[in-house]
Structures are given as structure tokens and as C-alpha cells.
Design a protein around this motif. Structure first.
Motif, short mmCIF file in Angstrom:
data_model
loop_
_atom_site.label_atom_id
_atom_site.label_comp_id
_atom_site.label_asym_id
_atom_site.label_seq_id
_atom_site.Cartn_x
_atom_site.Cartn_y
_atom_site.Cartn_z
N ALA A 16 43.62 41.18 41.69
CA ALA A 16 44.36 40.10 42.35
C ALA A 16 43.41 39.09 42.96
N GLY A 17 42.27 38.84 42.28
CA GLY A 17 41.37 37.79 42.71
C GLY A 17 41.94 36.42 42.39
N MET A 18 41.21 35.37 42.74
CA MET A 18 41.74 34.03 42.59
C MET A 18 41.94 33.63 41.13
N ASP A 49 52.21 43.48 26.49
CA ASP A 49 51.92 42.79 25.24
C ASP A 49 50.59 42.05 25.30
N HIS A 50 50.18 41.71 26.52
CA HIS A 50 48.88 41.07 26.75
C HIS A 50 48.27 41.68 28.00
N VAL A 51 46.96 41.79 28.01
CA VAL A 51 46.24 42.30 29.18
C VAL A 51 45.16 41.29 29.57
N VAL A 52 45.11 40.97 30.86
CA VAL A 52 44.09 40.07 31.39
C VAL A 52 43.23 40.85 32.36
N VAL A 53 41.95 40.96 32.07
CA VAL A 53 41.01 41.66 32.94
C VAL A 53 40.46 40.63 33.93
N GLY A 54 40.88 40.73 35.19
CA GLY A 54 40.48 39.78 36.21
C GLY A 54 39.41 40.29 37.14
N VAL A 55 38.72 41.36 36.74
CA VAL A 55 37.62 41.93 37.53
C VAL A 55 36.36 41.92 36.66
N ARG A 56 35.25 42.37 37.23
CA ARG A 56 34.03 42.43 36.43
C ARG A 56 34.29 43.31 35.21
N PRO A 57 34.00 42.81 34.00
CA PRO A 57 34.43 43.50 32.78
C PRO A 57 34.02 44.96 32.69
N ASP A 58 32.84 45.31 33.18
CA ASP A 58 32.38 46.68 33.00
C ASP A 58 33.00 47.65 34.00
N ARG A 104 33.09 47.56 48.19
CA ARG A 104 34.29 48.36 48.49
C ARG A 104 35.56 47.53 48.39
N GLU A 105 35.47 46.26 48.72
CA GLU A 105 36.66 45.42 48.71
C GLU A 105 36.97 44.82 47.35
N THR A 112 45.44 44.48 49.20
CA THR A 112 45.69 43.07 49.44
C THR A 112 45.21 42.23 48.26
N TYR A 113 45.42 40.94 48.36
CA TYR A 113 45.11 39.98 47.30
C TYR A 113 43.92 39.12 47.73
N GLY A 114 43.43 38.30 46.81
CA GLY A 114 42.44 37.29 47.16
C GLY A 114 41.02 37.57 46.71
N GLY A 115 40.72 38.78 46.23
CA GLY A 115 39.36 39.07 45.82
C GLY A 115 38.39 38.93 46.97
N ALA A 116 37.40 38.04 46.83
CA ALA A 116 36.40 37.85 47.88
C ALA A 116 36.91 37.04 49.06
N LEU A 117 38.08 36.42 48.93
CA LEU A 117 38.63 35.62 50.04
C LEU A 117 39.33 36.55 51.03
#
Length: 500
Positions: A9-11, A279-288, A432-433, A35-40
Motif C-alpha cells: 500500500a505504498g504510494m 486476473d492481474h497482479v501488481v507488485v508494489g514492493v521491492r521485487p525480490d 520493519r515498516e 497502515t498505508y503510505g509506504g515510507a510516508l
């Protein structure tokens, strides 16, 4: 329309989720934290509040576009944007102080002429013209389009222009940002000013391509903005826009694997073993950080490279101060390291940890002066940030934090006497966050593709990447752009060639 599973749930992930929901998809976001926001993020204590991630917003047009495309209420009706002026105060080791006006080339030239010396403003102004040329050459392929299949063109072609050399009677092209400073700016303070933009993203100017000149150009051309109440308010606004578009959020749901079926992405597997179809997947974090075929490059795409390896982190010190700020206090002050070479060597991790922890880093001091971030007008909340080597542990972080406090005294008069308490946030806290302790840099052309990020498409059909660890790289504007690119690829298909 289909079901879309978004991991994180990053930006960038939320920007994709909101846009895809408007396009008619059923979108579910799986976020491992609560929570949401990633680094925010925001830290609150004793009536004080602090942004623990980015504190200023460059290029707000990216989020203005997001809000225009996803609802009736524009961004300015959801958050209060304030242009910071000056954009920054720079304090150099020799005692020079310069305040740079926001989004004013003429004002910046005049300020440098007055504070640094005759000719300094003219040289910096000429540099900005060349930075604009590099920006014009790279803006579309690096920000507004998915990564080209022939991305190697971007790897070898240096977009920063050649510059005439008076004594050699010929032109020469800088290969690194440090060479730009040495060859063209003619003053170590101007070179430090230039390099500070790269350092903020953990880039070593001695190896960063000359195209990193677009970083200071973006700031001077488009300005810096603050969100009243802190940058966390921007994350809240994007989250609420997602909810308004009926995006579903599943917090405490860690996606550990992308599910593949018949050569396509078919959903995600959660840490508790639950399989969620999509049907579709979006990876919104560091790929590895998520298992699956997207962690390796398909033929013709950019390998994860630096996105999967150790990169410098961000050390943050939160200060609760008694007393109001002085009359001439500014929002952002950059206190430059007294020893550039030692700082860069420490950043690369070359010296032993005991030696590098004694080097005073370049420190950014943020003093928003926002009533929403303090108990009352008799107090002030301040945030210090510095880039630190990958793997900085708690002991080294505490030693570096002490040096940061000492450096910040140049920007905050009477800091020690005013200090009620401080908190140190290490790269491990960020990990951790967000799952990753490093600072993702924006994608840059040249440099042998070292700063090109993995493309938004993958080797698996219907699997995509978004966020700072994928194209077009780190930074709030770039993350938002990645969401637009992924939406275009899903809605319009693999022939999509421009941002939506």
C-alpha cells in the motif's frame, strides 16, 4: 473488467489501485503492515508530530493528475499545498550561507552571485540550462513511457550535453555528476550544492551519471511543496481516494508469492497460506521481497540490479524543542559535510564501521513551522535526515545521530538548550515498516544502466511492477508515475506507449 491484486500500500501501489478502479477493475490491496503510505509515515508523541519519510513534495503535477483522473475533487480540495520559499538554505563548511528562492532561476542566480561570489550565479544558471536539455531528452522515455524493450539505448547514451573547453578548444562530455561539478561550476561550494541532490538519494556523485543533473533541475524548474499537516496527509488523501473508488484494503495480509497458472499471473499467496485469485497482479514492493517468476528478468527487460542489492539507507532524528523558531528560520536547511571525500567513502561502506561512524554527514534540517505538528506555539518539531551506508546498525546509527545533532546546531540556534527529547530512526526501523531499508533512487539514463529500474512489465503475462523499486524509480513523483504506467499497460495492453 477483471480482478486486480496489488501487493503493498505504498504510494505507487495506491496510485495504480485508484486508477485501475476507475477503469472498472475490482482492486484489492494486500498490505503486510497495519497502515498505508509506504515510507510516508508519521510519529506522534507528547503533542509533537513528525514526518518520518519524505518531508517535501517535488513535481506535484503528478498527484494533481492522479486526482483529476480518479474523481471530481482536485488535489487542492483534499490537501493544502504550500510552496516553500526559499526552497532551501545551504550552509557550507567555510561559513557561506545562501538562501535559494523556490522555482525562480533569476532569483537563484542573484542569490548565488551575492553569497558565493561574482560569476557563481552565471555558472549555475548555465548549468541549469544544460540540466533542462538533459531533462527534455529523458523526460518521456524515463517518466512517461514504459521501459523500452531496447532499453540499452538509454544505458549507453549520456543525455547531458557536451560543454566547450576553453583551453582544449574542443567540447568534452562529463560522464559523472562529480565531473560536471569539477569541470563546469568552478567553485567547490557550487559542486557541493550540485552533489547534495544526488546524496539525498544515496547516490555517490563520483559514480552517478551526469544525467543526475536532472535532479536539481526538477527542483528549480517545478519547485518544492509542503503539505499542511505533513506529507502523511498526502498518503491519507490518496488512500481515501482509493476507498471512494471502492478499492478494498486488506491490512495485516502479507503476500509472499505470486501464483502462476497456465503461464499467467493468477493471484497471490498470503503468509497464512491463503490463495487469493486475480486476473492481474501488481507488485508494489521491492521485487525480490515476493517470490515468483517476476524476480528474474525476461529476455529484453532490465534485470533488477540495484533494486535487489544493498543500497544506502536514511537515518532520521526527530527533535522535540521548547521555544518557537527564530524569525528567519526556513523550512529546509542543508548543512554540508566538512569533509566531502570522507563522507563519500563512508557512504560506500569502504572504511570499517568504527571509522565511518565518526564522519560528519551532510544533514538536511526540516523545520515546517506547522501548528499541526507541535503542542503549541511555544514548541517546535524538527526532523534531521542523512544518508548512511547500507547495513548501518543501531550502535553506528546512534553515533551518527550525535554528529547530526552537532551539525544541526548551525541551522537551529540554541538547539541543545531547547532540546526536550529526540528519537533516532534507523534503516532497520524503515525496513520493519516498508520491507526495505534502502533509499530507491530515480531512474537515470547513462551510466551503463546502473540506475535503470526493472520495467513495469515482467516475464509473466498479467504480472506488473509499480513503486519506487521499479521503473521509473524512487521519489514521490516517480512512484506516482509508475502507477499511471501500470494502469496504461493493464487497460490498453502491451502496446501502451504513453502515460494515462
Amino acid at each position: 473488467m477483471g480482478r486486480v491484486a496489488v501487493i503493498g500500500a505504498g504510494m505507487g501501489a495506491m496510485a495504480a489501485a485508484a486508477r485501475l478502479a476507475v477503469a472498472g477493475h475490482r482492486v484489492t490491496v494486500y498490505e503486510r503492515t497495519d497502515t498505508y503510505g509506504g515510507a510516508l509515515r508519521r510519529r506522534e508523541r507528547d503533542g509533537f508530530a513528525f514526518d518520518t519519510g519524505p518531508g517535501l513534495l517535488p513535481l506535484p503535477a503528478v498527484y494533481r493528475d492522479l486526482f483529476v483522473k480518479t474523481g471530481r475533487e482536485p488535489l487542492e480540495e483534499c490537501v493544502e499545498l504550500v510552496q516553500t520559499d526559499p526552497s532551501a538554505r545551504h550552509l557550507f563548511p567555510d561559513g557561506t550561507r545562501v538562501d535559494l528562492p523556490n522555482a525562480s532561476r533569476a532569483g537563484v542566480v542573484a542569490a548565488l552571485e551575492q553569497s558565493v561570489g561574482r560569476g557563481a550565479g552565471e555558472r549555475w544558471g548555465a548549468f541549469l540550462v544544460r540540466g533542462r536539455e538533459a531533462w527534455d531528452r529523458t523526460r518521456r522515455p524515463l517518466l512517461e513511457e514504459p521501459l523500452w524493450p531496447n532499453w540499452d539505448v538509454l544505458a549507453g547514451r549520456e543525455p547531458y550535453p557536451s560543454v566547450p573547453h576553453r583551453r582544449l578548444l574542443r567540447t568534452r562530455r562529463a560522464a559523472t555528476l562529480a565531473q560536471v561539478g569539477e569541470w563546469e561550476l568552478g567553485d567547490p561550494r557550487l559542486a557541493r550544492l550540485l552533489e547534495s541532490h544526488a546524496l539525498a538519494y544515496g547516490l555517490d556523485p563520483r559514480t552517478a551519471p551526469a544525467s543526475a543533473a536532472v535532479l536539481p533541475y526538477m527542483e528549480h524548474a517545478f519547485g518544492l511543496w509542503y503539505v499542511r499537516g505533513g506529507l502523511r496527509e498526502l498518503a491519507r488523501a490518496v488512500y481515501e481516494r482509493c476507498l471512494a473508488r471502492r478499492v478494498e484494503f486488506r491490512f495485516g495480509a502479507e503476500a509472499v508469492r505470486v501464483v502462476e497458472k497456465d503461464g499467467r499471473a493468477a493471484g497471490v499467496e498470503l503468509a497464512d497460506g491463503t490463495l487469493e485469485e486475480a486476473d492481474h497482479v501488481v507488485v508494489g514492493v521491492r521485487p525480490d521481497l515476493v517470490a515468483g517468476p517476476h524476480t528474474t528478468a525476461a529476455e529484453g527487460e532490465v534485470a533488477p540490479g540495484p533494486a535487489g542489492g544493498p543500497v544506502p539507507g536514511r537515518l532520521t532524528v526527530l527533535l522535540a524543542l521548547r521555544g518557537a523558531g527564530e524569525a528567519d528560520a526556513v523550512h529546509r536547511t542543508v548543512v554540508h559535510s566538512p569533509d566531502r571525500e570522507a563522507e563519500l567513502e563512508a557512504l560506500t561502506g569502504a572504511p570499517p564501521a568504527g571509522e565511518r561512524s565518526s564522519v560528519v554527514p551532510t544533514v538536511t534540517v526540516l523545520r515546517p513551522g506547522d501548528p499541526a505538528l507541535r503542542p503549541d506555539d511555544a514548541h517546535e518539531s524538527v526532523v534531521l535526515t542523512a544518508t548512511v551506508p547500507a547495513g548501518t546498525d543501531a550502535r553506528e546509527a546512534e553515533l551518527r545521530a550525535r554528529l547530526m545533532l552537532t551539525a544541526a546546531e548551525a541551522a537551529v540556534p540554541g538547539l541543545r538548550e531547547r532540546l526536550l527529547w529526540h528519537e533516532v530512526r534507523t534503516p532497520a526501523d524503515v525496513r520493519r515498516e516498508t520491507g526495505a531499508e534502502g533509499v530507491p533512487a530515480p531512474a537515470l539514463a547513462g551510466g551503463g544502466a546502473a540506475l535503470l529500474r526493472p520495467g513495469n512489465t515482467t516475464g509473466l503475462v498479467n504480472l506488473y511492477r509499480a513503486g519506487g523499486w521499479s521503473h521509473p524509480g524512487g521519489g514521490l513523483p516517480h512512484a506516482g508515475m509508475s502507477g499511471a504506467l501500470v494502469t496504461g499497460l493493464i487497460v490498453e495492453g502491451p502496446d501502451f506507449r504513453g502515460s494515462v
